[in-house]
Design a protein around this motif. Structure first.
Motif, PDB file in Angstrom:
ATOM      1  N   ALA A 142       0.835  -1.208   0.000  1.00  0.00           N
ATOM      2  CA  ALA A 142       0.000   0.000   0.000  1.00  0.00           C
ATOM      3  C   ALA A 142       0.864   1.250   0.000  1.00  0.00           C
ATOM      4  CB  ALA A 142      -0.928  -0.005   1.215  1.00  0.00           C
ATOM      5  N   LEU A 143       1.951   1.243   0.765  1.00  0.00           N
ATOM      6  CA  LEU A 143       2.839   2.409   0.808  1.00  0.00           C
ATOM      7  C   LEU A 143       3.682   2.525  -0.453  1.00  0.00           C
ATOM      8  CD1 LEU A 143       4.005   2.352   4.521  1.00  0.00           C
ATOM      9  CD2 LEU A 143       2.222   3.760   3.471  1.00  0.00           C
ATOM     10  N   LEU A 144       4.125   1.387  -0.991  1.00  0.00           N
ATOM     11  CA  LEU A 144       4.895   1.419  -2.237  1.00  0.00           C
ATOM     12  C   LEU A 144       4.031   1.948  -3.382  1.00  0.00           C
ATOM     13  CD1 LEU A 144       6.790  -1.996  -2.016  1.00  0.00           C
ATOM     14  CD2 LEU A 144       7.731   0.286  -1.607  1.00  0.00           C
ATOM     15  N   ALA A 145       2.775   1.509  -3.429  1.00  0.00           N
ATOM     16  CA  ALA A 145       1.865   1.966  -4.483  1.00  0.00           C
ATOM     17  C   ALA A 145       1.675   3.476  -4.409  1.00  0.00           C
ATOM     18  CB  ALA A 145       0.530   1.250  -4.379  1.00  0.00           C
ATOM     19  N   GLU A 146       1.617   3.994  -3.206  1.00  0.00           N
ATOM     20  CA  GLU A 146       1.462   5.439  -3.007  1.00  0.00           C
ATOM     21  C   GLU A 146       2.727   6.187  -3.430  1.00  0.00           C
ATOM     22  OE1 GLU A 146      -0.505   7.375   0.678  1.00  0.00           O
ATOM     23  OE2 GLU A 146       1.622   7.150   1.161  1.00  0.00           O
ATOM     24  N   GLU A 147       3.868   5.720  -2.976  1.00  0.00           N
ATOM     25  CA  GLU A 147       5.145   6.408  -3.230  1.00  0.00           C
ATOM     26  C   GLU A 147       5.566   6.336  -4.691  1.00  0.00           C
ATOM     27  OE1 GLU A 147       8.401   8.639  -2.924  1.00  0.00           O
ATOM     28  OE2 GLU A 147       7.106   8.284  -1.193  1.00  0.00           O
ATOM     29  N   TRP A 148       5.367   5.202  -5.327  1.00  0.00           N
ATOM     30  CA  TRP A 148       5.931   4.980  -6.659  1.00  0.00           C
ATOM     31  C   TRP A 148       4.887   4.982  -7.773  1.00  0.00           C
ATOM     32  CZ3 TRP A 148      10.839   5.814  -6.387  1.00  0.00           C
ATOM     33  CH2 TRP A 148      11.507   5.549  -5.187  1.00  0.00           C
ATOM     34  N   ASP A 150       3.962   7.163  -9.763  1.00  0.00           N
ATOM     35  CA  ASP A 150       4.419   7.858 -10.971  1.00  0.00           C
ATOM     36  C   ASP A 150       5.457   7.067 -11.752  1.00  0.00           C
ATOM     37  OD1 ASP A 150       6.396   8.128  -8.975  1.00  0.00           O
ATOM     38  OD2 ASP A 150       7.146   9.987  -9.870  1.00  0.00           O
ATOM     39  N   THR A 151       5.998   6.006 -11.160  1.00  0.00           N
ATOM     40  CA  THR A 151       7.121   5.281 -11.751  1.00  0.00           C
ATOM     41  C   THR A 151       6.768   3.855 -12.129  1.00  0.00           C
ATOM     42  OG1 THR A 151       8.632   6.607 -10.428  1.00  0.00           O
ATOM     43  CG2 THR A 151       9.500   4.546 -11.318  1.00  0.00           C
ATOM     44  N   MET A 152       6.159   3.137 -11.198  1.00  0.00           N
ATOM     45  CA  MET A 152       5.863   1.729 -11.422  1.00  0.00           C
ATOM     46  C   MET A 152       4.719   1.346 -10.487  1.00  0.00           C
ATOM     47  SD  MET A 152       8.423  -1.594 -11.020  1.00  0.00           S
ATOM     48  CE  MET A 152       9.752  -0.486 -10.723  1.00  0.00           C
ATOM     49  N   ARG A 153       3.691   0.731 -11.063  1.00  0.00           N
ATOM     50  CA  ARG A 153       2.589   0.288 -10.209  1.00  0.00           C
ATOM     51  C   ARG A 153       2.059  -1.033 -10.729  1.00  0.00           C
ATOM     52  NH1 ARG A 153      -2.322   0.928 -12.412  1.00  0.00           N
ATOM     53  NH2 ARG A 153      -2.619   2.457 -14.044  1.00  0.00           N
ATOM     54  N   PRO A 154       1.539  -1.869  -9.814  1.00  0.00           N
ATOM     55  CA  PRO A 154       0.953  -3.136 -10.260  1.00  0.00           C
ATOM     56  C   PRO A 154      -0.180  -2.884 -11.250  1.00  0.00           C
ATOM     57  CG  PRO A 154       1.175  -3.090  -7.868  1.00  0.00           C
ATOM     58  CD  PRO A 154       1.474  -1.711  -8.360  1.00  0.00           C
ATOM     59  N   ALA A 155      -0.361  -3.819 -12.167  1.00  0.00           N
ATOM     60  CA  ALA A 155      -1.426  -3.683 -13.168  1.00  0.00           C
ATOM     61  C   ALA A 155      -2.805  -3.834 -12.553  1.00  0.00           C
ATOM     62  CB  ALA A 155      -1.234  -4.712 -14.272  1.00  0.00           C
ATOM     63  N   SER A 156      -2.881  -4.564 -11.431  1.00  0.00           N
ATOM     64  CA  SER A 156      -4.167  -4.719 -10.767  1.00  0.00           C
ATOM     65  C   SER A 156      -3.940  -4.701  -9.259  1.00  0.00           C
ATOM     66  CB  SER A 156      -4.864  -6.016 -11.191  1.00  0.00           C
ATOM     67  OG  SER A 156      -4.117  -7.130 -10.747  1.00  0.00           O
ATOM     68  N   PRO A 157      -4.885  -4.216  -8.516  1.00  0.00           N
ATOM     69  CA  PRO A 157      -6.171  -3.699  -8.945  1.00  0.00           C
ATOM     70  C   PRO A 157      -6.001  -2.377  -9.705  1.00  0.00           C
ATOM     71  CG  PRO A 157      -5.857  -3.248  -6.608  1.00  0.00           C
ATOM     72  CD  PRO A 157      -4.679  -4.075  -7.060  1.00  0.00           C
ATOM     73  N   PRO A 158      -7.084  -1.812 -10.243  1.00  0.00           N
ATOM     74  CA  PRO A 158      -6.989  -0.551 -10.988  1.00  0.00           C
ATOM     75  C   PRO A 158      -6.394   0.567 -10.129  1.00  0.00           C
ATOM     76  CG  PRO A 158      -9.200  -1.492 -11.159  1.00  0.00           C
ATOM     77  CD  PRO A 158      -8.451  -2.323 -10.174  1.00  0.00           C
ATOM     78  N   ALA A 159      -5.879   1.596 -10.797  1.00  0.00           N
ATOM     79  CA  ALA A 159      -5.206   2.701 -10.104  1.00  0.00           C
ATOM     80  C   ALA A 159      -6.088   3.316  -9.025  1.00  0.00           C
ATOM     81  CB  ALA A 159      -4.769   3.761 -11.111  1.00  0.00           C
ATOM     82  N   ALA A 161      -8.350   1.889  -7.232  1.00  0.00           N
ATOM     83  CA  ALA A 161      -8.417   0.969  -6.090  1.00  0.00           C
ATOM     84  C   ALA A 161      -7.099   0.979  -5.316  1.00  0.00           C
ATOM     85  CB  ALA A 161      -8.742  -0.437  -6.569  1.00  0.00           C
ATOM     86  N   GLN A 162      -5.991   1.136  -6.033  1.00  0.00           N
ATOM     87  CA  GLN A 162      -4.700   1.236  -5.352  1.00  0.00           C
ATOM     88  C   GLN A 162      -4.626   2.505  -4.504  1.00  0.00           C
ATOM     89  OE1 GLN A 162      -1.182   0.247  -7.715  1.00  0.00           O
ATOM     90  NE2 GLN A 162      -2.527  -0.839  -9.142  1.00  0.00           N
ATOM     91  N   ARG A 163      -5.154   3.611  -5.045  1.00  0.00           N
ATOM     92  CA  ARG A 163      -5.173   4.861  -4.263  1.00  0.00           C
ATOM     93  C   ARG A 163      -6.033   4.691  -3.014  1.00  0.00           C
ATOM     94  NH1 ARG A 163      -5.298   6.924  -9.522  1.00  0.00           N
ATOM     95  NH2 ARG A 163      -7.554   7.167  -9.471  1.00  0.00           N
ATOM     96  N   LEU A 164      -7.186   4.043  -3.161  1.00  0.00           N
ATOM     97  CA  LEU A 164      -8.068   3.798  -2.022  1.00  0.00           C
ATOM     98  C   LEU A 164      -7.377   2.903  -0.992  1.00  0.00           C
ATOM     99  CD1 LEU A 164     -10.852   4.091  -0.681  1.00  0.00           C
ATOM    100  CD2 LEU A 164     -11.603   2.109  -2.022  1.00  0.00           C
ATOM    101  N   LEU A 165      -6.715   1.863  -1.476  1.00  0.00           N
ATOM    102  CA  LEU A 165      -5.980   0.960  -0.602  1.00  0.00           C
ATOM    103  C   LEU A 165      -4.886   1.712   0.166  1.00  0.00           C
ATOM    104  CD1 LEU A 165      -5.537  -2.070   0.169  1.00  0.00           C
ATOM    105  CD2 LEU A 165      -3.875  -2.150  -1.687  1.00  0.00           C
ATOM    106  N   SER A 166      -4.165   2.579  -0.535  1.00  0.00           N
ATOM    107  CA  SER A 166      -3.110   3.365   0.112  1.00  0.00           C
ATOM    108  C   SER A 166      -3.681   4.289   1.175  1.00  0.00           C
ATOM    109  CB  SER A 166      -2.333   4.180  -0.928  1.00  0.00           C
ATOM    110  OG  SER A 166      -1.628   3.312  -1.784  1.00  0.00           O
ATOM    111  N   ARG A 167      -4.798   4.954   0.855  1.00  0.00           N
ATOM    112  CA  ARG A 167      -5.417   5.864   1.843  1.00  0.00           C
ATOM    113  C   ARG A 167      -5.960   5.099   3.039  1.00  0.00           C
ATOM    114  NH1 ARG A 167      -7.349   8.690  -2.786  1.00  0.00           N
ATOM    115  NH2 ARG A 167      -9.378   7.675  -2.621  1.00  0.00           N
ATOM    116  N   THR A 168      -6.480   3.893   2.794  1.00  0.00           N
ATOM    117  CA  THR A 168      -7.083   3.104   3.865  1.00  0.00           C
ATOM    118  C   THR A 168      -6.030   2.420   4.735  1.00  0.00           C
ATOM    119  OG1 THR A 168      -8.981   2.683   2.440  1.00  0.00           O
ATOM    120  CG2 THR A 168      -8.733   1.260   4.359  1.00  0.00           C
ATOM    121  N   LEU A 169      -5.059   1.756   4.090  1.00  0.00           N
ATOM    122  CA  LEU A 169      -4.068   0.985   4.834  1.00  0.00           C
ATOM    123  C   LEU A 169      -2.799   1.762   5.160  1.00  0.00           C
ATOM    124  CD1 LEU A 169      -4.292  -2.475   3.035  1.00  0.00           C
ATOM    125  CD2 LEU A 169      -5.384  -1.745   5.166  1.00  0.00           C
ATOM    126  N   GLY A 170      -2.585   2.873   4.461  1.00  0.00           N
ATOM    127  CA  GLY A 170      -1.370   3.667   4.676  1.00  0.00           C
ATOM    128  C   GLY A 170      -1.149   4.075   6.123  1.00  0.00           C
TER     129      GLY A 170
END
Length: 197
Positions: A142-148, A150-159, A161-170
């Motif tokens: 969740a923190l890596l998705a937030e930090e990176w 702009d550079t590299m992000r997993p293909a799923s879940p959608p962007a 959902a990743q932002r929501l995950l970062s805000r929720t679990l961060g």
């Protein structure tokens, strides 16, 4: 923004995937135009998950061995002499096919923070903070998705959902002492040696 650290000639190791990468041209050396590395990977090695570089293209040139590549819905095998270019924003993954190791030139344009993202990922692997397949735990992810993002992000879940995950679990991840950026981990994945992987 390009990194200020010139990593040209440095060799890095991911002990989970057993990959080695020798930096041929760092972002600091090219003014942020590109980063180039020679990657050595054993049979069975693979990137941890399909991913996207939102603002960067990535090119693979196979020198030895066989590189399986998933680019969008297409799956292909690149042989010595073949080049595969992944445009910015395209989902992709790679793996080593067959029983022989592979040597691959990898080039990312523009360099952006690609070097730092890889150093963080490989550093987490070197310090035992990933699964056997190289994936970080959900809180760390969740923190890596937030930090990176702009550079590299997993293909799923959608962007989104990743932002929501970062805000929720961060907040929980940070409360447990986790961070999305780990510059101190660069030395954990660094290997003594010179520029040949």
């Amino acid at each position: 923004m390009a990194t200020e650290v010139n990593r040209t000639g440095n060799v890095y190791v991911n002990p989970v995937s057993r990959e080695r990468a020798a930096v041929l041209e760092s972002a600091a050396e090219t003014g942020g135009e590109r980063v180039r590395a020679e990657l050595w990977a054993p049979p069975g090695a693979a990137v941890a998950f399909p991913h996207i570089h939102p603002g960067q293209s990535e090119r693979f040139e196979v020198l030895e061995g066989r590189l399986g590549v998933r680019h969008g819905s297409r799956i292909s095998t690149a042989l010595p002499g073949d080049r595969v270019t992944i445009p910015a924003g395209d989902v992709h993954a790679w793996w080593i096919e067959g029983d022989e190791p592979a040597r691959v030139l990898v080039e990312v344009r523009p360099a952006g923070r690609f070097e730092e993202a890889i150093m963080t990922s490989w550093g987490l692997a070197a310090t035992g903070h990933t699964t056997p397949s190289g994936r970080p735990c959900l809180l760390q992810l969740a923190l890596l998705a937030e930090e990176w993002a702009d550079t590299m992000r997993p293909a799923s879940p959608p962007a989104w959902a990743q932002r929501l995950l970062s805000r929720t679990l961060g907040p929980l991840a940070r409360a447990r002492g986790l961070r999305g950026i780990h510059p101190e981990l660069e030395s954990a994945s660094s290997s003594a040696g010179s520029g040949s992987a």
